[in-house]
Design an enzyme around this catalytic site. Structure first.
Site, PDB file in Angstrom:
ATOM      1  N   ILE A  36       0.677  -1.385   0.466  1.00  0.00           N
ATOM      2  CA  ILE A  36      -0.340  -0.208   0.087  1.00  0.00           C
ATOM      3  C   ILE A  36       0.855   1.228   0.084  1.00  0.00           C
ATOM      4  O   ILE A  36       0.580   2.103  -0.313  1.00  0.00           O
ATOM      5  CB  ILE A  36      -0.925   0.473   1.065  1.00  0.00           C
ATOM      6  CG1 ILE A  36      -0.450  -0.239   2.469  1.00  0.00           C
ATOM      7  CG2 ILE A  36      -1.772  -1.300   0.667  1.00  0.00           C
ATOM      8  CD1 ILE A  36      -1.589   0.477   3.242  1.00  0.00           C
ATOM      9  N   GLY A  37       2.247   1.271   0.737  1.00  0.00           N
ATOM     10  CA  GLY A  37       3.117   2.543   0.809  1.00  0.00           C
ATOM     11  C   GLY A  37       3.523   2.970  -1.246  1.00  0.00           C
ATOM     12  O   GLY A  37       3.700   3.857  -1.182  1.00  0.00           O
ATOM     13  N   TYR A 174       2.275  -7.183  17.343  1.00  0.00           N
ATOM     14  CA  TYR A 174       1.607  -6.032  16.462  1.00  0.00           C
ATOM     15  C   TYR A 174       0.630  -5.865  16.927  1.00  0.00           C
ATOM     16  O   TYR A 174       0.348  -4.555  16.658  1.00  0.00           O
ATOM     17  CB  TYR A 174       1.186  -7.161  15.669  1.00  0.00           C
ATOM     18  CG  TYR A 174       0.532  -6.911  14.096  1.00  0.00           C
ATOM     19  CD1 TYR A 174       1.416  -5.651  13.315  1.00  0.00           C
ATOM     20  CD2 TYR A 174      -0.994  -6.339  13.522  1.00  0.00           C
ATOM     21  CE1 TYR A 174       1.553  -5.232  12.309  1.00  0.00           C
ATOM     22  CE2 TYR A 174      -1.422  -5.960  12.364  1.00  0.00           C
ATOM     23  CZ  TYR A 174      -0.424  -4.787  11.553  1.00  0.00           C
ATOM     24  OH  TYR A 174      -0.282  -4.287  10.861  1.00  0.00           O
TER      25      TYR A 174
END
Length: 307
Positions: A36-37, A174
């Site tokens: 997504i970056g 996470y």
């Protein structure tokens, strides 16, 4: 086709074609070489922004930037090494419109950053905390931090030991790091407001987006589950980047949280979404900020004492 309420609603769904003209603006996107970056960096450059790919591997970053139509550059940044973060920030000498804290690691076997922090907390939160504060005197518009709906799985920050020694699990670590992203955004916005700054801090999550993050889970069963999710539930990385792009370019209130609007928040068009009570706790946000300053040695930079 008849112009029904349903079809008008579908047309109204926000997508990347509605990004405004960004000519003359500069954006830093961490982890812009993939997932997504990369999709966010490509869309921002396509809208006219000059996009800096802040990546660990310059060769991979250069190859990614070469696939983008628009103005780009590549700079090295390893968020798991605070010395690298400081070096990146020290080399920045111009206005920065958008800082997009996108890079992250997900559900790894237990590891440590160069400074000895638990890898997921150290990379996803502490690295971005340090980067943001070091760059903040240059930021003119907003800071977007990519969180996750997994923040709901963590319960609370383990302030007694954020490194989770003796009680580590990939999922717990996470979830803690993603909860930290939201608490960081909350406290950053409070401080910006108190300092009289026009900069906004906002957060986004991609829902379930099929990227290479899922392939790195430490638990083999988790990898199988995620592969199945990628196949049957996930949106692609282009759709997964839409909440980030919406958060970066739309007129939103400070501390807003953007995510997909459908299928339990896993996919859909970007919209303002809710967060857990733990992610909305101002006392926890302040405590995390103080701890993060102590761990990184990076302090609030705007010169105003914020209580």
């Amino acid at each position: 086709m008849a112009d029904t309420t349903e079809t008008r609603g579908k047309r109204a769904k926000w997508n990347a074609t509605r990004i405004p003209d960004l000519t003359g603006r500069t954006a830093v996107v961490t982890g812009a070489n993939s997932g997504i970056g990369f999709a966010a960096a490509r869309a921002l450059a396509g809208a006219g922004a000059h996009v800096v790919f802040a990546v660990r591997d310059l060769a991979r970053g250069g190859a990614a930037a070469a696939r983008v139509n628009g103005s780009t550059e590549v700079r090295r940044l390893d968020l798991a090494d605070l010395d690298s973060v400081r070096e990146f920030a020290a080399g920045w000498d111009r206005p920065l419109d958008l800082l997009i804290n996108n890079a992250g690691v997900m559900m790894l076997p237990e590891q440590r950053t160069r400074q000895g922090f638990e890898m997921q907390f150290g990379t996803n939160h502490l690295g971005h905390f340090a980067l943001t504060n070091l760059l903040l005197p240059h930021v003119t518009d907003r800071v977007v931090t990519v969180a996750s709906s997994a923040h709901r799985m963590g319960g609370a920050i383990h302030f007694e030991d954020v490194n989770l020694r003796g009680k580590y699990s990939p999922t717990r670590a996470y979830a803690q790091s993603k909860l930290a992203n939201l608490l960081f955004t909350l406290e950053l916005q409070r401080r910006l407001t108190a300092a009289g700054s026009a900069v906004r801090a906002v957060a986004a999550h991609p829902g379930w987006a099929a990227t290479n993050l899922q392939s790195r889970a430490g638990n083999p069963l988790a990898r199988v589950f995620m592969q199945a999710g990628n196949k049957f539930l996930a949106q692609d990385d282009t759709a997964g980047a839409l909440p980030t792009l919406f958060a970066a370019t739309q007129d939103l209130p400070g501390a807003a949280y953007v995510g997909p609007d459908g299928l339990a928040g896993m996919r859909g068009a970007p919209a303002l979404v809710g967060r857990s009570a733990a992610a909305s706790d101002p006392a926890a946000a302040r405590r995390l900020w103080t701890l993060s300053e102590e761990l990184t040695g990076v302090r609030w930079p705007l010169g105003t004492t914020v209580r």
